[in-house]
Motif scaffolding. Structure first.
Motif, PDB file in Angstrom:
ATOM      1  N   ASP A 125     152.551 -77.619  82.786  1.00 19.31           N
ATOM      2  CA  ASP A 125     152.566 -78.711  81.804  1.00 19.31           C
ATOM      3  C   ASP A 125     151.597 -79.813  82.209  1.00 19.31           C
ATOM      4  O   ASP A 125     150.900 -80.391  81.359  1.00 19.31           O
ATOM      5  CB  ASP A 125     153.974 -79.278  81.667  1.00 19.31           C
ATOM      6  CG  ASP A 125     154.944 -78.315  81.006  1.00 19.31           C
ATOM      7  OD1 ASP A 125     154.481 -77.340  80.385  1.00 19.31           O
ATOM      8  OD2 ASP A 125     156.165 -78.520  81.128  1.00 19.31           O
ATOM      9  N   GLU A 126     151.539 -80.107  83.505  1.00 12.96           N
ATOM     10  CA  GLU A 126     150.613 -81.139  83.990  1.00 12.96           C
ATOM     11  C   GLU A 126     149.173 -80.729  83.730  1.00 12.96           C
ATOM     12  O   GLU A 126     148.345 -81.532  83.293  1.00 12.96           O
ATOM     13  CB  GLU A 126     150.840 -81.376  85.478  1.00 12.96           C
ATOM     14  CG  GLU A 126     149.981 -82.485  86.087  1.00 12.96           C
ATOM     15  CD  GLU A 126     148.561 -82.028  86.453  1.00 12.96           C
ATOM     16  OE1 GLU A 126     147.620 -82.845  86.330  1.00 12.96           O
ATOM     17  OE2 GLU A 126     148.390 -80.849  86.833  1.00 12.96           O
ATOM     18  N   ALA A 127     148.858 -79.475  84.008  1.00 12.40           N
ATOM     19  CA  ALA A 127     147.494 -78.990  83.801  1.00 12.40           C
ATOM     20  C   ALA A 127     147.114 -79.018  82.327  1.00 12.40           C
ATOM     21  O   ALA A 127     146.006 -79.437  81.966  1.00 12.40           O
ATOM     22  CB  ALA A 127     147.355 -77.577  84.361  1.00 12.40           C
ATOM     23  N   VAL A 128     148.010 -78.571  81.471  1.00 12.59           N
ATOM     24  CA  VAL A 128     147.756 -78.567  80.027  1.00 12.59           C
ATOM     25  C   VAL A 128     147.442 -79.976  79.537  1.00 12.59           C
ATOM     26  O   VAL A 128     146.444 -80.211  78.837  1.00 12.59           O
ATOM     27  CB  VAL A 128     148.963 -77.980  79.274  1.00 12.59           C
ATOM     28  CG1 VAL A 128     148.849 -78.265  77.774  1.00 12.59           C
ATOM     29  CG2 VAL A 128     149.075 -76.480  79.517  1.00 12.59           C
ATOM     30  N   GLU A 129     148.284 -80.925  79.910  1.00 12.54           N
ATOM     31  CA  GLU A 129     148.106 -82.309  79.456  1.00 12.54           C
ATOM     32  C   GLU A 129     146.826 -82.920  80.009  1.00 12.54           C
ATOM     33  O   GLU A 129     146.064 -83.565  79.273  1.00 12.54           O
ATOM     34  CB  GLU A 129     149.311 -83.143  79.878  1.00 12.54           C
ATOM     35  CG  GLU A 129     149.246 -84.592  79.415  1.00 12.54           C
ATOM     36  CD  GLU A 129     150.480 -85.390  79.796  1.00 12.54           C
ATOM     37  OE1 GLU A 129     150.466 -86.620  79.573  1.00 12.54           O
ATOM     38  OE2 GLU A 129     151.448 -84.804  80.314  1.00 12.54           O
ATOM     39  N   ALA A 130     146.565 -82.709  81.299  1.00 15.07           N
ATOM     40  CA  ALA A 130     145.401 -83.332  81.931  1.00 15.07           C
ATOM     41  C   ALA A 130     144.096 -82.782  81.371  1.00 15.07           C
ATOM     42  O   ALA A 130     143.156 -83.549  81.096  1.00 15.07           O
ATOM     43  CB  ALA A 130     145.462 -83.112  83.444  1.00 15.07           C
ATOM     44  N   ILE A 131     144.018 -81.478  81.179  1.00 16.71           N
ATOM     45  CA  ILE A 131     142.772 -80.878  80.691  1.00 16.71           C
ATOM     46  C   ILE A 131     142.519 -81.254  79.240  1.00 16.71           C
ATOM     47  O   ILE A 131     141.392 -81.574  78.845  1.00 16.71           O
ATOM     48  CB  ILE A 131     142.798 -79.352  80.892  1.00 16.71           C
ATOM     49  CG1 ILE A 131     142.782 -79.013  82.390  1.00 16.71           C
ATOM     50  CG2 ILE A 131     141.609 -78.690  80.195  1.00 16.71           C
ATOM     51  CD1 ILE A 131     142.952 -77.534  82.692  1.00 16.71           C
ATOM     52  N   ALA A 132     143.576 -81.238  78.421  1.00 16.96           N
ATOM     53  CA  ALA A 132     143.410 -81.618  77.018  1.00 16.96           C
ATOM     54  C   ALA A 132     142.943 -83.064  76.896  1.00 16.96           C
ATOM     55  O   ALA A 132     142.050 -83.386  76.094  1.00 16.96           O
ATOM     56  CB  ALA A 132     144.729 -81.416  76.274  1.00 16.96           C
ATOM     57  N   LYS A 133     143.522 -83.943  77.696  1.00 18.44           N
ATOM     58  CA  LYS A 133     143.158 -85.361  77.648  1.00 18.44           C
ATOM     59  C   LYS A 133     141.733 -85.591  78.140  1.00 18.44           C
ATOM     60  O   LYS A 133     140.979 -86.372  77.557  1.00 18.44           O
ATOM     61  CB  LYS A 133     144.138 -86.169  78.494  1.00 18.44           C
ATOM     62  CG  LYS A 133     143.888 -87.673  78.479  1.00 18.44           C
ATOM     63  CD  LYS A 133     144.940 -88.410  79.291  1.00 18.44           C
ATOM     64  CE  LYS A 133     144.690 -89.919  79.271  1.00 18.44           C
ATOM     65  NZ  LYS A 133     145.715 -90.639  80.075  1.00 18.44           N
ATOM     66  N   ALA A 134     141.342 -84.899  79.196  1.00 21.73           N
ATOM     67  CA  ALA A 134     140.024 -85.116  79.803  1.00 21.73           C
ATOM     68  C   ALA A 134     138.888 -84.558  78.964  1.00 21.73           C
ATOM     69  O   ALA A 134     137.783 -85.123  78.944  1.00 21.73           O
ATOM     70  CB  ALA A 134     139.991 -84.502  81.202  1.00 21.73           C
ATOM     71  N   HIS A 135     139.139 -83.458  78.254  1.00 16.44           N
ATOM     72  CA  HIS A 135     138.026 -82.742  77.624  1.00 16.44           C
ATOM     73  C   HIS A 135     138.134 -82.622  76.101  1.00 16.44           C
ATOM     74  O   HIS A 135     137.195 -82.120  75.465  1.00 16.44           O
ATOM     75  CB  HIS A 135     137.908 -81.356  78.244  1.00 16.44           C
ATOM     76  CG  HIS A 135     137.718 -81.394  79.732  1.00 16.44           C
ATOM     77  ND1 HIS A 135     136.566 -81.854  80.331  1.00 16.44           N
ATOM     78  CD2 HIS A 135     138.556 -81.044  80.753  1.00 16.44           C
ATOM     79  CE1 HIS A 135     136.693 -81.783  81.646  1.00 16.44           C
ATOM     80  NE2 HIS A 135     137.874 -81.287  81.929  1.00 16.44           N
ATOM     81  N   GLY A 136     139.259 -83.019  75.524  1.00 19.60           N
ATOM     82  CA  GLY A 136     139.380 -83.024  74.072  1.00 19.60           C
ATOM     83  C   GLY A 136     139.372 -81.652  73.440  1.00 19.60           C
ATOM     84  O   GLY A 136     138.910 -81.483  72.305  1.00 19.60           O
ATOM     85  N   VAL A 137     139.865 -80.647  74.156  1.00 22.41           N
ATOM     86  CA  VAL A 137     139.964 -79.301  73.607  1.00 22.41           C
ATOM     87  C   VAL A 137     141.438 -78.951  73.405  1.00 22.41           C
ATOM     88  O   VAL A 137     142.333 -79.615  73.927  1.00 22.41           O
ATOM     89  CB  VAL A 137     139.300 -78.254  74.536  1.00 22.41           C
ATOM     90  CG1 VAL A 137     137.802 -78.517  74.640  1.00 22.41           C
ATOM     91  CG2 VAL A 137     139.938 -78.247  75.916  1.00 22.41           C
ATOM     92  N   GLU A 138     141.674 -77.898  72.628  1.00 23.27           N
ATOM     93  CA  GLU A 138     143.037 -77.417  72.458  1.00 23.27           C
ATOM     94  C   GLU A 138     143.464 -76.672  73.717  1.00 23.27           C
ATOM     95  O   GLU A 138     142.736 -75.803  74.202  1.00 23.27           O
ATOM     96  CB  GLU A 138     143.123 -76.473  71.253  1.00 23.27           C
ATOM     97  CG  GLU A 138     142.732 -77.107  69.932  1.00 23.27           C
ATOM     98  CD  GLU A 138     142.652 -76.071  68.816  1.00 23.27           C
ATOM     99  OE1 GLU A 138     143.232 -74.975  68.975  1.00 23.27           O
ATOM    100  OE2 GLU A 138     141.997 -76.357  67.798  1.00 23.27           O
ATOM    101  N   VAL A 139     144.646 -77.016  74.231  1.00 24.44           N
ATOM    102  CA  VAL A 139     145.140 -76.365  75.446  1.00 24.44           C
ATOM    103  C   VAL A 139     146.613 -76.022  75.246  1.00 24.44           C
ATOM    104  O   VAL A 139     147.420 -76.888  74.913  1.00 24.44           O
ATOM    105  CB  VAL A 139     144.997 -77.256  76.693  1.00 24.44           C
ATOM    106  CG1 VAL A 139     145.352 -76.460  77.953  1.00 24.44           C
ATOM    107  CG2 VAL A 139     143.589 -77.822  76.810  1.00 24.44           C
ATOM    108  N   ALA A 140     146.944 -74.759  75.432  1.00 21.02           N
ATOM    109  CA  ALA A 140     148.331 -74.299  75.382  1.00 21.02           C
ATOM    110  C   ALA A 140     148.686 -73.708  76.732  1.00 21.02           C
ATOM    111  O   ALA A 140     147.819 -73.350  77.526  1.00 21.02           O
ATOM    112  CB  ALA A 140     148.505 -73.248  74.285  1.00 21.02           C
ATOM    113  N   GLY A 141     149.984 -73.620  77.004  1.00 14.77           N
ATOM    114  CA  GLY A 141     150.430 -73.062  78.271  1.00 14.77           C
ATOM    115  C   GLY A 141     151.517 -72.022  78.069  1.00 14.77           C
ATOM    116  O   GLY A 141     152.369 -72.172  77.195  1.00 14.77           O
ATOM    117  N   VAL A 142     151.472 -70.981  78.872  1.00 12.00           N
ATOM    118  CA  VAL A 142     152.495 -69.941  78.859  1.00 12.00           C
ATOM    119  C   VAL A 142     152.977 -69.763  80.292  1.00 12.00           C
ATOM    120  O   VAL A 142     152.219 -69.317  81.164  1.00 12.00           O
ATOM    121  CB  VAL A 142     151.946 -68.606  78.310  1.00 12.00           C
ATOM    122  CG1 VAL A 142     152.986 -67.506  78.457  1.00 12.00           C
ATOM    123  CG2 VAL A 142     151.533 -68.763  76.853  1.00 12.00           C
TER     124      VAL A 142
END
Length: 259
Positions: free
Chosen positions: A45-62
Motif C-alpha cells: 500500500d505504501e509503494a502504491v501510494e508513493a509511486i502514484a503521488k510521485a509520478h502521476g500514473v495509475e498504480v494498483a496493488g495485488v
C-alpha cells in the motif's frame, strides 16, 4: 531520452521494495501505469501510494505470494493486457547441497522458475497479438557464475533463462522481447541479510562484511537499485525492440568471462 512507453501498462512482481520497487519507479517515471505485487499488504500500500503521488500514473496493488496460483490470477485480473511484465522474486537462502531435500528443490523451482514461466505463458499471446511486449526477468549473477552455496537459486534461475532464450526466438517477429537482468551485490535489504550472515559465520563486523563485498566488485562499491531499475526501463523501451534473449550483467564489471 523518451523511451516511448508512456501510457503502457506493466505488471511488476515483488515490487514493494528492493529491485522490484526500483524497476517500478523507473517505469513510472516514463509514464507507465503499474500493477504492483508484494506479500505484505502494508508495504505494498505504501509503494502504491508513493509511486502514484510521485509520478502521476495509475498504480494498483495485488497482495500475495507470486508463487501462488491465486496471486498470479489476481494480478492478471487487475491487469489483463499488460504491455510489460517484470518477473521478480527473492532467491532461496544459501546453504549446503547435502542439506537440500526434494522439497527444497521443488520450492526453489516453483518460486524462481515455474512461477515466472506461468506469468509469461499468461501474457505472451496477448503481447504477440498486439504487436508489443517486453518481458524482463530479474535473476542473478549466479546464472553465469554459480557457486555451490547458491545451488537452489542458480538451478532454478538457469532453467528459467534457458526456456526464455528459446521463447525469445519464437516471438521476436511480433516485437515481443524476453531479457534477463543478472544483478550482483546490489545494495538492498537482501544484500544486508547476506552481509549479516557472512559476518556471523566469519566472526567479523557488519562493516567488515560490507567491505569484503565491495572488494569483490571491480567497481569497488555496491550497485544501486536505481541503476538496475533504469536498465530494466530501457529493456522495456520502444528502442529496445532489437534486444532479446539476452542476459545483462549488473555487477560493476566483475564478471571475468567473455560471454
Amino acid at each position: 531520452m523518451d523511451l516511448g512507453i508512456r501510457g503502457r501498462r506493466a505488471i511488476v512482481c515483488a515490487s514493494s521494495r528492493g529491485l522490484g520497487r526500483a524497476c517500478a519507479e523507473a517505469l513510472a517515471r516514463e509514464g507507465v501505469h503499474l500493477t504492483l505485487n508484494a506479500r505484505e499488504s502494508g508495504a505494498l500500500d505504501e509503494a502504491v501510494e508513493a509511486i502514484a503521488k510521485a509520478h502521476g500514473v495509475e498504480v494498483a496493488g495485488v497482495a500475495g505470494d507470486i508463487a501462488a496460483e491465486e496471486t498470479r490470477h489476481a494480478l492478471l485480473e487487475a491487469c489483463p493486457a499488460p504491455d510489460i511484465l517484470v518477473n521478480n522474486y527473492g532467491g532461496p537462502a544459501p546453504g549446503r547441497f547435502d542439506d537440500w531435500d526434494r522439497d527444497a528443490w521443488i520450492d526453489a523451482l516453483d518460486a524462481n522458475m515455474l512461477a515466472p514461466l506461468a506469468m509469461i505463458r499468461a501474457v505472451l499471446a496477448g503481447m504477440r497479438e498486439r504487436g508489443f511486449g517486453r518481458i524482463v526477468n530479474i535473476t542473478s549473477a549466479m546464472v553465469k557464475t554459480p557457486v555451490s552455496p547458491m545451488g537452489l537459486s542458480t538451478g532454478a534461475r538457469t532453467g528459467l533463462t534457458s526456456v526464455c532464450k528459446a521463447l525469445s526466438r519464437d516471438v521476436a517477429h511480433a516485437n515481443v522481447t524476453l531479457n534477463n537482468l543478472l544483478p550482483e551485490r546490489i545494495d538492498t535489504a537482501r544484500q544486508r541479510g547476506m552481509a549479516e550472515l557472512h559476518a556471523k559465520l566469519a566472526g567479523i563486523s557488519i562493516d567488515q562484511a560490507y567491505d569484503a563485498m565491495k572488494a569483490s566488485i571491480a567497481a569497488g562499491r555496491l550497485g544501486r537499485p536505481e541503476e538496475l531499475g533504469d536498465a530494466c526501463a530501457f529493456l522495456c523501451s520502444a528502442q529496445a525492440g532489437f534486444i532479446s534473449g539476452q542476459n545483462l550483467q549488473l555487477d560493476g564489471g566483475s564478471y571475468s568471462g567473455l560471454i
